[in-house]
Design a protein around this motif. Structure first.
Motif, mmCIF file in Angstrom:
data_model
loop_
_atom_site.group_PDB
_atom_site.id
_atom_site.type_symbol
_atom_site.label_atom_id
_atom_site.label_comp_id
_atom_site.label_asym_id
_atom_site.label_seq_id
_atom_site.Cartn_x
_atom_site.Cartn_y
_atom_site.Cartn_z
ATOM 1 N N ASP A 1 -1.320 22.556 97.360
ATOM 2 C CA ASP A 1 -0.262 21.862 98.088
ATOM 3 C C ASP A 1 -0.885 20.969 99.164
ATOM 4 N N PRO A 2 -0.083 20.090 99.789
ATOM 5 C CA PRO A 2 -0.648 19.165 100.770
ATOM 6 C C PRO A 2 -1.384 19.850 101.915
ATOM 7 N N GLU A 3 -0.935 21.015 102.323
ATOM 8 C CA GLU A 3 -1.628 21.709 103.411
ATOM 9 C C GLU A 3 -3.056 22.067 102.996
ATOM 10 N N GLU B 1 8.729 13.439 96.253
ATOM 11 C CA GLU B 1 8.534 14.423 97.318
ATOM 12 C C GLU B 1 7.057 14.648 97.618
ATOM 13 N N LEU B 2 6.263 14.832 96.585
ATOM 14 C CA LEU B 2 4.860 15.196 96.763
ATOM 15 C C LEU B 2 3.955 13.992 97.003
ATOM 16 N N LYS C 1 3.231 12.655 100.663
ATOM 17 C CA LYS C 1 2.455 13.607 101.472
ATOM 18 C C LYS C 1 0.975 13.536 101.118
ATOM 19 N N GLU D 1 -0.682 10.239 102.345
ATOM 20 C CA GLU D 1 -1.035 10.292 103.765
ATOM 21 C C GLU D 1 -2.390 10.952 103.991
#
Length: 259
Positions: free
Chosen positions: A183-185, A220-221, A224, A227
């Protein structure tokens, strides 16, 4: 950071399907507008029937070099353990020429124990396999510099994996593309660590393209990950029915966001 174009890849997993289906899907992905078509380097399926149909990676890449004309092609990723580094460099140079300069040399340290056991390779330890990869990468680079004829271009090296101490350090030293997942995190943490490794070896992190395997909705994904500097987004699909619906969504999102 260097402005890079958004690229959409397909990992066409060569499992549970006959080769005609695989070839048709690779061509369909090219026709839809995919930028890259990857396979993977395993000897058995990773999910579904563990003894199901499966095909070898690099033989297939040579065939794709002839059956496609625009997309880049490569393994996501080659297992370093399965081939002598000098041989792998020669194979990569050959597929580079067959494809007219469209090969990405994806490589990783290997992890699927069944492949090793069934084909007679020593599995060892994760750390040992990463040490082997660290030894192999300079040998690959050296052999690519000696081959006649030389590659048609500087073949991009993609290193896959997220190991923070060893793998990302190898990316900083050797890779043109880093491929991660999560995931982005998680990806954000890895990107920061990769940037630190680049600083340690005196390399501009903007030289390394960021790539990520994606699941979920692109609207959505996608923003993120953008960025975080990710510009290559790869959808995975397995046989026997290669559904390219997700690939189409990501290609449409690329068209809206290319700028």
């Amino acid at each position: 950071m260097t402005e890079r174009r958004i690229r959409i890849g397909l990992q066409l997993q060569p499992q549970h399907a006959d080769y005609d289906s695989i070839r048709r899907t690779a061509s369909a992905a090219e026709d839809l507008g995919a930028d890259i078509v990857f396979n993977w380097d395993h000897f058995y399926p990773l999910y579904g029937d563990p003894e199901g149909m499966h095909f070898e990676c690099w033989t297939m890449l040579g065939a794709w070099a002839e059956s496609t004309s625009r997309v880049e092609i490569g393994a996501l990723v080659t297992c370093n353990s399965y081939r002598n580094p000098e041989l792998l460099a020669d194979m990569a140079r050959t597929v580079d020429h067959i494809s007219g300069g469209r090969l990405i040399l994806g490589i990783g340290s290997g992890w699927f124990e069944k492949d090793y056991d069934e084909y007679g390779y020593e599995f060892g330890t994760a750390g040992g396999r990463l040490d082997d990869l660290a030894e192999s990468l300079p040998r690959i680079e050296s052999r690519l510099g000696k081959l006649n004829p030389a590659p048609t271009r500087k073949i991009p090296v993609l290193i896959g994996g997220g190991g923070e101490k060893k793998t990302l350090k190898l990316v900083a030293k050797h890779a043109d593309i880093w491929h991660g997942f999560g995931d982005p995190e998680v990806v954000g943490r890895k990107v920061k660590i990769l940037d630190r490794h680049c600083a340690d070896v005196g390399r501009d992190p903007a030289e390394i393209e960021r790539s990520c395997g994606v699941q979920g909705e692109p609207d959505e994904l996608g923003p993120k990950l953008l960025e975080l500097g990710v510009t290559t987004f790869t959808v995975g699909v397995g046989g026997p029915d290669y559904d390219l619906g997700a690939l189409e969504k990501w290609i449409a999102w690329r068209e809206k966001n290319q700028g």
